[in-house]
Design a protein around this motif. Structure first.
Motif, PDB file in Angstrom:
ATOM      1  N   ALA A  87      80.225  49.885   5.929  1.00  0.00           N
ATOM      2  CA  ALA A  87      79.977  51.062   4.925  1.00  0.00           C
ATOM      3  C   ALA A  87      80.803  52.319   5.252  1.00  0.00           C
ATOM      4  CB  ALA A  87      78.723  50.905   4.397  1.00  0.00           C
ATOM      5  N   CYS A  88      80.149  52.918   6.373  1.00  0.00           N
ATOM      6  CA  CYS A  88      80.645  54.271   6.756  1.00  0.00           C
ATOM      7  C   CYS A  88      81.440  54.312   7.929  1.00  0.00           C
ATOM      8  CB  CYS A  88      79.365  55.212   6.953  1.00  0.00           C
ATOM      9  SG  CYS A  88      78.623  54.583   8.475  1.00  0.00           S
ATOM     10  N   GLY A  89      81.833  53.185   8.640  1.00  0.00           N
ATOM     11  CA  GLY A  89      82.648  52.922   9.841  1.00  0.00           C
ATOM     12  C   GLY A  89      81.939  53.630  11.213  1.00  0.00           C
ATOM     13  N   GLY A  90      80.685  53.933  10.917  1.00  0.00           N
ATOM     14  CA  GLY A  90      79.960  54.456  12.181  1.00  0.00           C
ATOM     15  C   GLY A  90      79.833  53.433  13.103  1.00  0.00           C
ATOM     16  N   ARG A  91      79.613  53.932  14.616  1.00  0.00           N
ATOM     17  CA  ARG A  91      79.342  53.133  15.581  1.00  0.00           C
ATOM     18  C   ARG A  91      78.073  53.546  16.293  1.00  0.00           C
ATOM     19  NH1 ARG A  91      83.781  49.795  17.033  1.00  0.00           N
ATOM     20  NH2 ARG A  91      85.857  50.308  15.863  1.00  0.00           N
ATOM     21  N   THR A 113      75.105  45.800   9.100  1.00  0.00           N
ATOM     22  CA  THR A 113      76.011  46.069  10.468  1.00  0.00           C
ATOM     23  C   THR A 113      76.279  44.925  11.131  1.00  0.00           C
ATOM     24  OG1 THR A 113      74.040  46.448  11.834  1.00  0.00           O
ATOM     25  CG2 THR A 113      74.730  48.585  10.350  1.00  0.00           C
ATOM     26  N   GLN A 114      77.643  45.200  12.017  1.00  0.00           N
ATOM     27  CA  GLN A 114      77.885  43.981  12.502  1.00  0.00           C
ATOM     28  C   GLN A 114      77.903  44.265  14.053  1.00  0.00           C
ATOM     29  OE1 GLN A 114      81.986  43.938  11.179  1.00  0.00           O
ATOM     30  NE2 GLN A 114      81.463  43.168   9.158  1.00  0.00           N
ATOM     31  N   VAL A 115      77.582  43.046  14.862  1.00  0.00           N
ATOM     32  CA  VAL A 115      77.794  43.473  16.557  1.00  0.00           C
ATOM     33  C   VAL A 115      79.208  43.118  16.849  1.00  0.00           C
ATOM     34  CG1 VAL A 115      76.851  42.346  18.471  1.00  0.00           C
ATOM     35  CG2 VAL A 115      75.260  42.662  16.737  1.00  0.00           C
ATOM     36  N   LYS A 116      79.660  44.064  17.664  1.00  0.00           N
ATOM     37  CA  LYS A 116      80.951  44.257  17.954  1.00  0.00           C
ATOM     38  C   LYS A 116      80.921  43.488  19.696  1.00  0.00           C
ATOM     39  CE  LYS A 116      83.283  45.098  14.674  1.00  0.00           C
ATOM     40  NZ  LYS A 116      84.084  44.152  13.901  1.00  0.00           N
ATOM     41  N   ASP A 117      79.860  43.902  20.479  1.00  0.00           N
ATOM     42  CA  ASP A 117      79.840  43.650  21.747  1.00  0.00           C
ATOM     43  C   ASP A 117      78.641  43.556  22.400  1.00  0.00           C
ATOM     44  OD1 ASP A 117      81.052  43.400  24.505  1.00  0.00           O
ATOM     45  OD2 ASP A 117      80.624  45.465  24.796  1.00  0.00           O
ATOM     46  N   SER A 118      78.258  42.634  22.945  1.00  0.00           N
ATOM     47  CA  SER A 118      76.755  42.461  23.660  1.00  0.00           C
ATOM     48  C   SER A 118      77.084  42.158  25.171  1.00  0.00           C
ATOM     49  CB  SER A 118      76.273  41.349  23.164  1.00  0.00           C
ATOM     50  OG  SER A 118      75.874  41.290  21.702  1.00  0.00           O
ATOM     51  N   ARG A 119      76.219  42.876  25.929  1.00  0.00           N
ATOM     52  CA  ARG A 119      76.243  42.378  27.391  1.00  0.00           C
ATOM     53  C   ARG A 119      74.899  43.090  27.932  1.00  0.00           C
ATOM     54  NH1 ARG A 119      80.880  46.681  28.911  1.00  0.00           N
ATOM     55  NH2 ARG A 119      81.907  45.650  27.449  1.00  0.00           N
ATOM     56  N   PRO A 120      74.552  42.375  29.115  1.00  0.00           N
ATOM     57  CA  PRO A 120      73.261  42.698  29.791  1.00  0.00           C
ATOM     58  C   PRO A 120      73.349  44.282  29.959  1.00  0.00           C
ATOM     59  CG  PRO A 120      74.081  40.932  30.979  1.00  0.00           C
ATOM     60  CD  PRO A 120      75.365  41.434  29.985  1.00  0.00           C
ATOM     61  N   PHE A 160      73.327  56.266  10.288  1.00  0.00           N
ATOM     62  CA  PHE A 160      74.153  57.028   9.758  1.00  0.00           C
ATOM     63  C   PHE A 160      74.222  57.142   8.232  1.00  0.00           C
ATOM     64  CE2 PHE A 160      76.457  56.053  13.699  1.00  0.00           C
ATOM     65  CZ  PHE A 160      76.138  56.934  14.310  1.00  0.00           C
ATOM     66  N   CYS A 161      74.158  55.778   7.774  1.00  0.00           N
ATOM     67  CA  CYS A 161      74.379  55.981   6.082  1.00  0.00           C
ATOM     68  C   CYS A 161      73.084  54.950   5.438  1.00  0.00           C
ATOM     69  CB  CYS A 161      75.625  55.381   5.563  1.00  0.00           C
ATOM     70  SG  CYS A 161      76.024  53.522   5.853  1.00  0.00           S
TER      71      CYS A 161
END
Length: 155
Positions: free
Chosen positions: A33-37, A11-18, A5-6
């Protein structure tokens, strides 16, 4: 991973799964920075493959291009998405385990046709029509007649 997006590189990893195919990891990411997911997928790549086209040109192997052509041939066919994903992963694993980094496009086409023939005959014929560059209805007829078992002729 760069934010789509920006453009922020932090960026940060919030969740990981197979992922559903169990050969990749699905990561949910957040951009401070922009709050994008957004979601990324990570998969193991054994080696960098190079495709050698029939005209001698070389290009990097692109899994998404392989997926796209297979999904087009499987369009509106009664085959589960998971089975298609497994087939694609199997084809890529087979290519990576061939021992060569340079793979002729003809070899890839043959492997794909072999896999499609086992799963769905209609998809196999669709893929073959593009791969073998059918020009007329006679090309289809000849190809399909080779698929049918030899029937005894009426006397």
């Amino acid at each position: 991973m760069r934010c789509p997006f920006c453009g922020n590189i932090d960026t940060q990893v919030k969740d990981s799964r197979p992922a559903e195919d169990h050969v990749s990891i699905r990561r949910r990411r957040f951009c401070p920075a922009c709050g994008g997911r957004f979601t990324t997928y990570e998969r193991v790549q054994l080696r960098d493959l190079v495709v050698i086209k029939s005209n001698g040109r070389r290009e990097d192997f692109d899994r998404s291009k392989l997926e796209r052509s297979i999904r087009i041939s499987m369009q509106k066919r009664p085959v589960e998405q998971e089975r298609i994903d497994q087939m694609i992963s199997g084809i890529v694993r087979r290519l990576e385990s061939m021992g060569e980094t340079d793979i002729p496009s003809k070899a890839i086409g043959e492997i794909v046709m072999e896999a499609l023939a086992r799963i769905d005959t209609v998809a196999y014929v669709r893929f073959a029509s593009v791969y073998k560059n059918f020009q007329a209805a006679d090309d289809f007829d000849k190809f399909v007649s080779e698929l049918r078992p030899n029937l005894p002729k009426d006397e």
